[in-house]
Enzyme design. Structure first.
Site, short mmCIF file in Angstrom:
data_model
loop_
_atom_site.label_atom_id
_atom_site.label_comp_id
_atom_site.label_asym_id
_atom_site.label_seq_id
_atom_site.Cartn_x
_atom_site.Cartn_y
_atom_site.Cartn_z
N HIS A 235 0.81 -1.24 0.00
CA HIS A 235 0.00 0.00 0.00
C HIS A 235 0.83 1.27 0.00
O HIS A 235 0.26 2.35 -0.15
CB HIS A 235 -0.93 0.03 1.23
CG HIS A 235 -0.19 0.34 2.50
ND1 HIS A 235 0.50 -0.61 3.21
CD2 HIS A 235 -0.03 1.49 3.17
CE1 HIS A 235 1.04 -0.06 4.27
NE2 HIS A 235 0.76 1.22 4.28
C1 UD1 Z 1 -1.69 6.09 5.29
C2 UD1 Z 1 -0.36 6.65 5.78
C3 UD1 Z 1 0.71 5.58 5.67
C4 UD1 Z 1 0.28 4.32 6.39
C5 UD1 Z 1 -1.09 3.86 5.89
C6 UD1 Z 1 -1.56 2.71 6.74
C7 UD1 Z 1 -0.08 9.06 5.37
C8 UD1 Z 1 0.63 10.07 4.56
N1 UD1 Z 1 0.07 7.78 4.97
O1 UD1 Z 1 -1.54 5.78 3.90
O2 UD1 Z 1 1.90 6.04 6.28
O3 UD1 Z 1 1.23 3.31 6.12
O4 UD1 Z 1 -2.03 4.94 6.02
O5 UD1 Z 1 -2.51 1.94 6.12
O6 UD1 Z 1 -0.74 9.39 6.32
N2 UD1 Z 1 -8.92 4.70 1.16
C9 UD1 Z 1 -10.17 4.13 1.10
N3 UD1 Z 1 -10.72 3.73 2.29
C10 UD1 Z 1 -10.12 3.89 3.50
C11 UD1 Z 1 -8.86 4.48 3.53
C12 UD1 Z 1 -8.26 4.87 2.35
O7 UD1 Z 1 -10.76 3.98 0.06
O8 UD1 Z 1 -10.71 3.50 4.53
C13 UD1 Z 1 -8.31 5.12 -0.12
C14 UD1 Z 1 -8.75 6.52 -0.55
O9 UD1 Z 1 -8.83 6.54 -1.94
C15 UD1 Z 1 -7.56 7.37 -0.13
C16 UD1 Z 1 -6.39 6.42 -0.34
O10 UD1 Z 1 -6.89 5.14 0.01
O11 UD1 Z 1 -7.46 8.56 -0.85
C17 UD1 Z 1 -5.17 6.74 0.48
O12 UD1 Z 1 -5.51 6.87 1.85
P1 UD1 Z 1 -4.63 7.78 2.81
O13 UD1 Z 1 -5.17 7.69 4.19
O14 UD1 Z 1 -4.43 9.13 2.24
O15 UD1 Z 1 -3.21 7.11 2.74
P2 UD1 Z 1 -2.76 5.59 2.94
O16 UD1 Z 1 -2.22 5.11 1.65
O17 UD1 Z 1 -3.86 4.81 3.57
N1 UDP Z 2 -3.44 -5.18 9.05
C1 UDP Z 2 -4.71 -5.66 9.30
N2 UDP Z 2 -5.47 -6.07 8.24
C2 UDP Z 2 -5.03 -6.04 6.95
C3 UDP Z 2 -3.72 -5.54 6.71
C4 UDP Z 2 -2.97 -5.12 7.78
O1 UDP Z 2 -5.14 -5.73 10.45
O2 UDP Z 2 -5.77 -6.41 6.04
C5 UDP Z 2 -2.60 -4.73 10.18
C6 UDP Z 2 -1.22 -5.32 10.25
O3 UDP Z 2 -1.26 -6.60 10.84
C7 UDP Z 2 -0.50 -4.29 11.08
C8 UDP Z 2 -1.13 -3.01 10.63
O4 UDP Z 2 -2.37 -3.34 10.03
O5 UDP Z 2 -0.77 -4.45 12.45
C9 UDP Z 2 -0.22 -2.36 9.64
O6 UDP Z 2 -0.88 -1.35 8.99
P1 UDP Z 2 -0.48 -0.88 7.54
O7 UDP Z 2 0.31 -1.92 6.85
O8 UDP Z 2 -1.73 -0.41 6.92
O9 UDP Z 2 0.39 0.42 7.84
P2 UDP Z 2 1.93 0.64 8.18
O10 UDP Z 2 2.30 -0.20 9.34
O11 UDP Z 2 2.70 0.34 6.95
O12 UDP Z 2 1.97 2.11 8.47
#
Ligand code: UD1
Ligand code: UDP
Length: 387
Positions: A235
């Site tokens: 992601h």
């Molecule tokens: C964010 C964090 C990243 C973290 C990740 C964990 C920032 C800059 N990035 O990235 O460090 O590793 O969360 O998962 O804060 N979206 C949905 N549904 C949701 C959430 C997101 O559809 O419930 C989609 C939307 O199109 C959104 C895109 O994902 O625009 C990105 O979501 P965003 O929260 O901006 O960043 P992440 O990639 O989730």
């Molecule tokens: N995780 C989860 N369900 C999923 C994918 C990830 O519960 O489908 C958990 C994972 O085990 C870990 C956390 O989400 O505890 C990590 O989050 P993510 O990878 O989104 O973000 P990051 O750690 O890279 O910021």
């Protein structure tokens, strides 16, 4: 003593949920055996110089799908957020700016002693910035981590958050050293920042939830073969937003999946991108994101983790699984130096070569993340630092 916790993204629910549970246990331990009325309890605690902690939770709304948010509060029994700001799916500036404005409103109303922020997301930075401008103390959990890659939004968020936090709760010795190299601790109002290696709250969570794991239901009642599938997640913006990197990653996973099943709970960010692409995914078992209890099951039963997630790299270690990291660098360098984890970047040949040939360390007896006592230490240190 009042704490406002700011969270918004999936990994923050998991981290903050563990600390919330420890706060509830701490409060319970203070009033255990009390048969006094509420007001008398307060007086009795004051004479003992003990403080109950009130935690209020502010959910920025950054993650909002049920399987990216609600499921964690339900399954992990995290107290429901007191505020939901509903800010999501925006560019960095708009998202962080709107969060800053709304969090400030909450802080002006609630006047907490502390604001707690977790990790390195936009919600983290907005929370820390709103609090520090109002001269409210900030505690940063997972401080001091660095990838040394300023192209990552996370690196910007963590450096800025560290600089304006009063307490920096580091998960590793490397994090402490990173801060020292950058000249920390800095003065914050009249005090200097407090820096402490308390260990990793995710280890506390992994130990607690290990026995509560739930096998995820796959389509067609498909069963996964224990220790014979790869668990993968993708992601990170650096991969999803670079078509060449994403193609390389999917090509290699798809190739490896001819040999070993690859289960991929897919983040909505990645799902939206691959929907309109011609990426090779036909051999992959792509599923919707799962709750933490299902995720613990998937980690505990897999043979290998392949990911660009920060949290999942450590969870692989907690559950004694090797990990190939699909990034060029990691903040969890101790996993790489000890050969529990290897950096593959997004190069197809390298990923496949490491999958086939890398010799991982299989002696997981070394303690790298504090052994599961981080939450308790965090609470104690915040109490000690409260006037
Ligand atoms: C964010 C964090 C990243 C973290 C990740 C964990 C920032 C800059 N990035 O990235 O460090 O590793 O969360 O998962 O804060 N979206 C949905 N549904 C949701 C959430 C997101 O559809 O419930 C989609 C939307 O199109 C959104 C895109 O994902 O625009 C990105 O979501 P965003 O929260 O901006 O960043 P992440 O990639 O989730
Ligand atoms: N995780 C989860 N369900 C999923 C994918 C990830 O519960 O489908 C958990 C994972 O085990 C870990 C956390 O989400 O505890 C990590 O989050 P993510 O990878 O989104 O973000 P990051 O750690 O890279 O910021």
């Amino acid at each position: 003593m009042k704490i406002v916790t700011i969270l918004g993204a999936r990994p923050q629910f998991i981290k903050a949920g563990t600390v919330s549970r420890a706060i509830i246990q701490y409060n319970q331990s203070l009033v255990d055996g009390f048969s006094l009325l509420e007001t008398e309890k307060q007086k009795e605690l004051e004479t003992r110089n003990q403080k109950l902690i009130t935690e209020l939770i502010v959910h920025t709304g950054q993650h909002y799908d049920a399987n990216m948010s609600d499921i964690f509060f339900e399954e992990m029994k995290i107290p429901k957020p007191n505020y939901n700001l509903n800010i999501n799916s925006l560019g960095h500036g708009a998202m962080t700016g709107q969060m800053l404005e709304k969090i400030e409103e909450v802080l002006l109303k609630e006047k907490p002693d502390w604001v707690m922020v977790y990790g390195d997301t936009n919600s983290t930075l907005a929370g820390a910035l709103a609090a520090s401008k109002l001269h409210i103390k900030v505690a940063h959990v997972e401080a001091g981590l660095r990838s040394f890659n300023m192209n990552m939004p996370e690196e910007i968020n963590r450096i800025l958050t560290d600089r304006i936090s009063d307490i920096l709760f580091c998960p590793t010795q490397t994090a402490i050293e990173n801060l020292e190299t950058e000249g920390f601790p800095f003065p914050i109002t009249s005090n200097r920042q407090l820096i402490a290696n308390v260990g990793d709250v995710m280890q506390d969570g992994a130990l607690f939830y290990k026995n509560l794991a739930i096998e995820p239901a796959l389509t067609n009642n498909q069963k996964l073969e224990t220790n014979n599938y790869i668990l993968s997640t993708i992601h990170r913006a650096e991969n999803t937003d670079d078509p060449k990197r994403l193609k390389n990653i999917f090509d290699s996973l798809n190739e490896i999946a001819k040999e070993t099943q690859v289960v991929l709970p897919l983040h909505p960010r990645t799902k939206k991108i691959i929907r309109n692409s011609k990426l090779n995914t036909q051999n992959l078992t792509i599923i919707d994101p799962v709750g933490y209890l299902e995720m613990v099951w998937l980690i505990n039963n897999c043979s290998l983790v392949m990911t660009d997630s920060g949290g999942l790299q450590k969870e692989a270690f907690f559950f004694e699984k090797p990990c190939i990291t699909l990034r060029d660098e990691t903040e969890w360098v101790e996993l790489v130096t000890n050969r529990f984890n290897v950096l593959a970047g997004a190069n197809k040949e390298k990923i496949i070569d490491l999958y086939k040939n890398f010799e991982f360390n299989d002696d997981f007896s070394i303690g790298l993340y504090g052994g599961g006592k981080a939450s308790k230490q965090i609470i104690q240190k915040i109490l000690n630092a409260t006037d």
